[in-house]
Design an enzyme around this catalytic site. Structure first.
Site, PDB file in Angstrom:
ATOM      1  N   SER A  15       0.825  -1.212   0.000  1.00  0.00           N
ATOM      2  CA  SER A  15       0.000   0.000   0.000  1.00  0.00           C
ATOM      3  C   SER A  15       0.861   1.265   0.000  1.00  0.00           C
ATOM      4  CB  SER A  15      -0.884   0.037   1.248  1.00  0.00           C
ATOM      5  OG  SER A  15      -1.624  -1.147   1.364  1.00  0.00           O
ATOM      6  N   GLY A  16       1.833   1.324   0.895  1.00  0.00           N
ATOM      7  CA  GLY A  16       2.642   2.534   1.039  1.00  0.00           C
ATOM      8  C   GLY A  16       3.632   2.705  -0.094  1.00  0.00           C
ATOM      9  N   CYS A  43      -2.309  -5.729   2.199  1.00  0.00           N
ATOM     10  CA  CYS A  43      -3.716  -5.309   2.165  1.00  0.00           C
ATOM     11  C   CYS A  43      -4.465  -5.977   1.015  1.00  0.00           C
ATOM     12  CB  CYS A  43      -3.782  -3.788   2.039  1.00  0.00           C
ATOM     13  SG  CYS A  43      -5.437  -3.189   1.746  1.00  0.00           S
ATOM     14  N   CYS A  48      -6.594  -6.778   4.229  1.00  0.00           N
ATOM     15  CA  CYS A  48      -7.901  -6.105   4.269  1.00  0.00           C
ATOM     16  C   CYS A  48      -8.887  -6.578   3.202  1.00  0.00           C
ATOM     17  CB  CYS A  48      -7.734  -4.601   4.062  1.00  0.00           C
ATOM     18  SG  CYS A  48      -6.154  -3.911   4.496  1.00  0.00           S
ATOM     19  N   LYS A  51      -9.920 -10.355   3.205  1.00  0.00           N
ATOM     20  CA  LYS A  51     -10.634 -10.552   4.473  1.00  0.00           C
ATOM     21  C   LYS A  51     -12.049 -10.001   4.397  1.00  0.00           C
ATOM     22  CE  LYS A  51     -10.501  -7.378   7.418  1.00  0.00           C
ATOM     23  NZ  LYS A  51      -9.783  -6.384   8.233  1.00  0.00           N
ATOM     24  N   TYR A 179      -7.529  -7.883  16.445  1.00  0.00           N
ATOM     25  CA  TYR A 179      -8.585  -7.768  15.448  1.00  0.00           C
ATOM     26  C   TYR A 179      -8.552  -8.886  14.409  1.00  0.00           C
ATOM     27  CZ  TYR A 179      -5.664  -5.602  11.741  1.00  0.00           C
ATOM     28  OH  TYR A 179      -4.743  -5.355  10.755  1.00  0.00           O
ATOM     29  N   ILE A 180      -7.351  -9.346  14.033  1.00  0.00           N
ATOM     30  CA  ILE A 180      -7.292 -10.394  12.997  1.00  0.00           C
ATOM     31  C   ILE A 180      -7.869 -11.703  13.543  1.00  0.00           C
ATOM     32  CG2 ILE A 180      -5.732 -11.762  11.551  1.00  0.00           C
ATOM     33  CD1 ILE A 180      -3.950  -9.260  11.292  1.00  0.00           C
ATOM     34  N   GLU A 183     -11.718 -11.321  13.761  1.00  0.00           N
ATOM     35  CA  GLU A 183     -12.362 -11.283  12.444  1.00  0.00           C
ATOM     36  C   GLU A 183     -12.459 -12.691  11.859  1.00  0.00           C
ATOM     37  OE1 GLU A 183     -11.135  -6.719  11.148  1.00  0.00           O
ATOM     38  OE2 GLU A 183      -9.863  -8.369  10.479  1.00  0.00           O
ATOM     39  N   ARG A 206      -7.344  -5.953  23.285  1.00  0.00           N
ATOM     40  CA  ARG A 206      -6.534  -5.096  24.158  1.00  0.00           C
ATOM     41  C   ARG A 206      -6.289  -3.754  23.458  1.00  0.00           C
ATOM     42  NH1 ARG A 206      -0.848  -4.772  25.106  1.00  0.00           N
ATOM     43  NH2 ARG A 206      -0.506  -6.272  23.434  1.00  0.00           N
ATOM     44  N   HIS A 438     -33.964   9.721  10.865  1.00  0.00           N
ATOM     45  CA  HIS A 438     -34.794   8.663  11.418  1.00  0.00           C
ATOM     46  C   HIS A 438     -35.414   7.835  10.292  1.00  0.00           C
ATOM     47  CE1 HIS A 438     -37.259   6.787  14.453  1.00  0.00           C
ATOM     48  NE2 HIS A 438     -38.332   6.994  13.716  1.00  0.00           N
ATOM     49  N   GLU A 443     -28.702   7.640  14.507  1.00  0.00           N
ATOM     50  CA  GLU A 443     -29.351   8.801  15.130  1.00  0.00           C
ATOM     51  C   GLU A 443     -29.083   8.846  16.636  1.00  0.00           C
ATOM     52  OE1 GLU A 443     -33.791   8.844  15.192  1.00  0.00           O
ATOM     53  OE2 GLU A 443     -33.637   6.808  14.423  1.00  0.00           O
TER      54      GLU A 443
HETATM   55  C1  LIG Z   1      -5.233 -10.305   7.802  1.00  0.00           C
HETATM   56  C2  LIG Z   1      -5.011  -8.813   7.775  1.00  0.00           C
HETATM   57  C3  LIG Z   1      -6.091  -7.977   7.725  1.00  0.00           C
HETATM   58  C4  LIG Z   1      -5.908  -6.589   7.684  1.00  0.00           C
HETATM   59  N1  LIG Z   1      -7.009  -5.796   7.650  1.00  0.00           N
HETATM   60  C5  LIG Z   1      -6.864  -4.450   7.606  1.00  0.00           C
HETATM   61  C6  LIG Z   1      -8.003  -3.609   7.528  1.00  0.00           C
HETATM   62  O1  LIG Z   1      -9.143  -4.067   7.525  1.00  0.00           O
HETATM   63  N2  LIG Z   1      -7.802  -2.267   7.447  1.00  0.00           N
HETATM   64  C7  LIG Z   1      -6.534  -1.721   7.445  1.00  0.00           C
HETATM   65  O2  LIG Z   1      -6.402  -0.494   7.346  1.00  0.00           O
HETATM   66  N3  LIG Z   1      -5.431  -2.505   7.541  1.00  0.00           N
HETATM   67  C8  LIG Z   1      -5.574  -3.853   7.610  1.00  0.00           C
HETATM   68  N4  LIG Z   1      -4.456  -4.658   7.677  1.00  0.00           N
HETATM   69  C9  LIG Z   1      -3.122  -4.010   7.748  1.00  0.00           C
HETATM   70  C10 LIG Z   1      -2.642  -3.583   6.369  1.00  0.00           C
HETATM   71  O3  LIG Z   1      -2.670  -4.694   5.497  1.00  0.00           O
HETATM   72  C11 LIG Z   1      -1.233  -3.022   6.467  1.00  0.00           C
HETATM   73  O4  LIG Z   1      -1.212  -1.981   7.417  1.00  0.00           O
HETATM   74  C12 LIG Z   1      -0.744  -2.464   5.124  1.00  0.00           C
HETATM   75  O5  LIG Z   1      -0.761  -3.448   4.132  1.00  0.00           O
HETATM   76  C13 LIG Z   1       0.674  -1.899   5.286  1.00  0.00           C
HETATM   77  O6  LIG Z   1       1.177  -1.483   4.038  1.00  0.00           O
HETATM   78  P1  LIG Z   1       2.752  -1.433   3.784  1.00  0.00           P
HETATM   79  O7  LIG Z   1       2.919  -0.806   2.453  1.00  0.00           O
HETATM   80  O8  LIG Z   1       3.435  -0.853   4.951  1.00  0.00           O
HETATM   81  O9  LIG Z   1       3.213  -2.963   3.747  1.00  0.00           O
HETATM   82  P2  LIG Z   1       2.703  -4.213   2.933  1.00  0.00           P
HETATM   83  O10 LIG Z   1       1.364  -3.990   2.341  1.00  0.00           O
HETATM   84  O11 LIG Z   1       2.861  -5.382   3.840  1.00  0.00           O
HETATM   85  O12 LIG Z   1       3.718  -4.311   1.719  1.00  0.00           O
HETATM   86  C14 LIG Z   1       5.064  -4.663   1.892  1.00  0.00           C
HETATM   87  C15 LIG Z   1       5.522  -5.381   0.638  1.00  0.00           C
HETATM   88  O13 LIG Z   1       6.927  -5.466   0.635  1.00  0.00           O
HETATM   89  C16 LIG Z   1       7.314  -6.687   0.060  1.00  0.00           C
HETATM   90  N5  LIG Z   1       8.697  -6.936   0.493  1.00  0.00           N
HETATM   91  C17 LIG Z   1       9.144  -7.155   1.754  1.00  0.00           C
HETATM   92  N6  LIG Z   1      10.487  -7.239   1.765  1.00  0.00           N
HETATM   93  C18 LIG Z   1      10.893  -7.069   0.483  1.00  0.00           C
HETATM   94  C19 LIG Z   1      12.164  -7.031  -0.146  1.00  0.00           C
HETATM   95  N7  LIG Z   1      13.304  -7.165   0.561  1.00  0.00           N
HETATM   96  N8  LIG Z   1      12.235  -6.841  -1.487  1.00  0.00           N
HETATM   97  C20 LIG Z   1      11.099  -6.690  -2.224  1.00  0.00           C
HETATM   98  N9  LIG Z   1       9.860  -6.701  -1.680  1.00  0.00           N
HETATM   99  C21 LIG Z   1       9.763  -6.884  -0.332  1.00  0.00           C
HETATM  100  C22 LIG Z   1       6.290  -7.668   0.598  1.00  0.00           C
HETATM  101  O14 LIG Z   1       6.195  -8.816  -0.218  1.00  0.00           O
HETATM  102  C23 LIG Z   1       5.020  -6.819   0.556  1.00  0.00           C
HETATM  103  O15 LIG Z   1       4.309  -6.997  -0.643  1.00  0.00           O
HETATM  104  C24 LIG Z   1      -4.596  -6.049   7.699  1.00  0.00           C
HETATM  105  C25 LIG Z   1      -3.487  -6.896   7.753  1.00  0.00           C
HETATM  106  C26 LIG Z   1      -3.694  -8.264   7.792  1.00  0.00           C
HETATM  107  C27 LIG Z   1      -2.495  -9.173   7.860  1.00  0.00           C
END
Ligand SMILES: Cc1cc2nc3c(=O)[nH]c(=O)nc-3n(C[C@H](O)[C@H](O)[C@H](O)COP(=O)(O)OP(=O)(O)OC[C@H]3O[C@@H](n4cnc5c(N)ncnc54)[C@H](O)[C@@H]3O)c2cc1C
Length: 461
Positions: A15-16, A43, A48, A51, A179-180, A183, A206, A438, A443
């Site tokens: 995502s980031g 995600c 997310c 799920k 939460y995981i 859920e 918690r 309503h 509400e």
């Molecule tokens: C089961 C579950 C349910 C969730 N539900 C929610 C929700 O409902 N709402 C919500 O807001 N958040 C939820 N989250 C949390 C959310 O998924 C994370 O906060 C979000 O994905 C973080 O994004 P990120 O970019 O930091 O990391 P990530 O999305 O984890 O991306 C990191 C990426 O880096 C890659 N990577 C790692 N190391 C290397 C490397 N050395 N070289 C190349 N690639 C690499 C990985 O393969 C991965 O694809 C959930 C998480 C889980 C596990």
């Protein structure tokens, strides 16, 4: 020869990382982004999105059960897990392709490989190539904790594997109270599985408001989920296709799947941080960053779960965007991590924003609580034994609403919107001045006139 092969190298296509790569490229930077597994990250691929699709699927059983009270006769229903998983996988593949296409369309180059630091400016790829980059963004996310190596840990699945089970478990034991864990407990209970939750603490969720924790637990227990607190799984035996989990309280529980969801750790190991000189934050184990997501090395930044600040998708996205604007867009932006709305998609779901009652009472001298539990209108005809909880926490000195906690259907949708009011520092008088809509459950949020509790903290001696 140019000193650097690229302006920005992003490690991790989640995502980031994807947001940062896309916005930096749109600002005109030369960008490469490496992803070792699947574009979209946790995600999209195993968090997310899949799920929530499973939550929708399992919630349909409630709809079917509730239909009778409204006059519907539904003769026979059946559920096919492989169909659901195949359809879910198709949607995830579509999203993965869209993520890749969007980042490429912005001009970034996607490298489907692992990347690690060789030094502070050099990345070594699993393909053997080396890339020198002016800036590096670490966006490697997090991974499930497996806990201590108890006997039989190899039989235990995490949230990574649960999305790919070949068949629906008839009985599942889930260790964890976050939460995981909750859920997935509700997802499987919705499909008719026999679910036991094992958690070492005194109550689930918690860190959430205590009323929310108690309410969620009682609603889950009404749905037939067994919740065992104050104990842990000490060992897991496998006999054929069955498992027996041995608990610290001396009991043993049989199941055909055992899942641990006991927390996640930031992905900081084996990526060469020490070679680059990037420091770890000793208080949370994530990468140490300042308010602009800059690490201890000035040209290396880190965002999202790897910094272990607030592990949520919208937070990672916002941090990635702010990084790209700050470094390549000539706009210094620090992300505000206060009052982030969040949800737990258990059934009924939780939506929460702002302070818990405990936090508010520690922070303010005068705190008013407005709390209501009630039977939702739909339950009057469906006959479902469920109650909703709504709670507002008000700093009585300023009249500001500093927390809102909801448990019940659509709580997450409500809290996304209440989050705007809380962020705008709305007062209880603003809530009262808002006309009710309503008939809705929401509400209640604008019609709770009198505090149910008032707390005054005496000055410290
Ligand atoms: C089961 C579950 C349910 C969730 N539900 C929610 C929700 O409902 N709402 C919500 O807001 N958040 C939820 N989250 C949390 C959310 O998924 C994370 O906060 C979000 O994905 C973080 O994004 P990120 O970019 O930091 O990391 P990530 O999305 O984890 O991306 C990191 C990426 O880096 C890659 N990577 C790692 N190391 C290397 C490397 N050395 N070289 C190349 N690639 C690499 C990985 O393969 C991965 O694809 C959930 C998480 C889980 C596990």
């Amino acid at each position: 020869m140019a000193e650097f092969d690229t302006d920005l190298f992003v490690i991790g296509g989640g995502s980031g990382g994807v947001r940062a790569a896309r916005i930096a490229a749109l600002h005109g930077a030369r960008v490469m982004i490496a992803e070792e597994y699947r574009m979209g990250g946790t995600c999209v691929i195993r968090g997310c999105v899949p799920k929530k699709l499973l939550v929708y699927a399992s919630h349909i059983r409630h709809e079917i059960e509730d239909a009778a009270g409204f006059g519907w006769t539904i003769p026979q229903v059946s559920f096919d897990w492989p169909t659901l998983i195949a359809n879910k996988d198709k949607e995830i593949a579509r999203l993965e392709a869209a993520y890749t296409a969007n980042v490429e369309k912005a001009g970034a180059r996607v490298l489907k490989t692992r990347a690690e630091f060789e030094d502070a400016h050099t990345l070594r790829l699993a393909t053997g190539e080396r890339v020198r980059s002016k800036y590096v963004l670490i966006a490697t996310g997090g991974a499930p904790n497996h806990g201590s190596a108890i006997p039989g840990i190899e039989h235990v699945i995490s949230s990574n594997e649960v999305f790919h089970l070949p068949s629906l478990p008839r009985r599942i034991l889930i260790q964890g109270g976050g939460y995981i864990a909750l859920e997935f407990a509700c997802i499987f209970a919705g499909f008719g599985s026999d679910v036991t939750v094992v958690y070492r603490g005194d109550n689930v969720l918690r860190g959430f408001d205590d009323d929310v924790r108690a309410h969620v637990r009682s609603e889950m227990e009404k749905e037939g989920i067994t919740i065992l607190t104050g104990c842990t799984v000490k060992a897991v035996d496998k006999h054929g296709k069955d498992f027996t989990s041995h608990l610290s309280n001396g009991s043993s529980i049989g199941s055909d799947q055992v899942m641990f969801a006991i927390g996640r750790h930031p992905n900081v190991v084996n990526i060469g941080l020490e070679k680059a000189g990037v420091g770890i934050n000793p208080s949370n184990g994530g990468i140490d960053v300042d308010g602009f997501s800059r690490t201890t090395v000035p040209h290396i930044y880190a965002i999202g779960d790897v910094t272990h600040r607030l592990n949520l998708t919208p937070v990672a996205i916002r941090e990635g965007h702010a990084f790209a604007d700050t470094v390549f867009g000539k706009r210094q932006i620090a992300v505000d991590h206060a009052d982030v709305p969040t949800a737990v998609f258990c059934q009924p779901e939780v939506g929460t924003v702002g302070l818990t009652e405990t936090q508010a009472r520690a922070q303010f001298t005068h705190v008013d609580i407005y709390k209501s539990t009630f039977r939702p209108m739909k339950a009057t005809l469906s006959g479902r034994d469920t109650r909703m909880l709504m709670k507002l926490i008000v700093d009585a000195t300023s009249d500001r609403v500093v927390g809102c906690h909801i448990v019940g259907d659509d709580a997450a949708e409500m809290v996304q919107l209440i989050g705007i009011a809380v962020k705008m520092k709305a007062t209880k008088a603003d809530f009262d001045a808002t006309m009710a809509l309503h008939p809705t459950a929401a509400e209640e949020l604008v019609t709770m006139r009198n505090p149910t509790e008032r707390h005054v903290r005496q000055a410290a001696e």
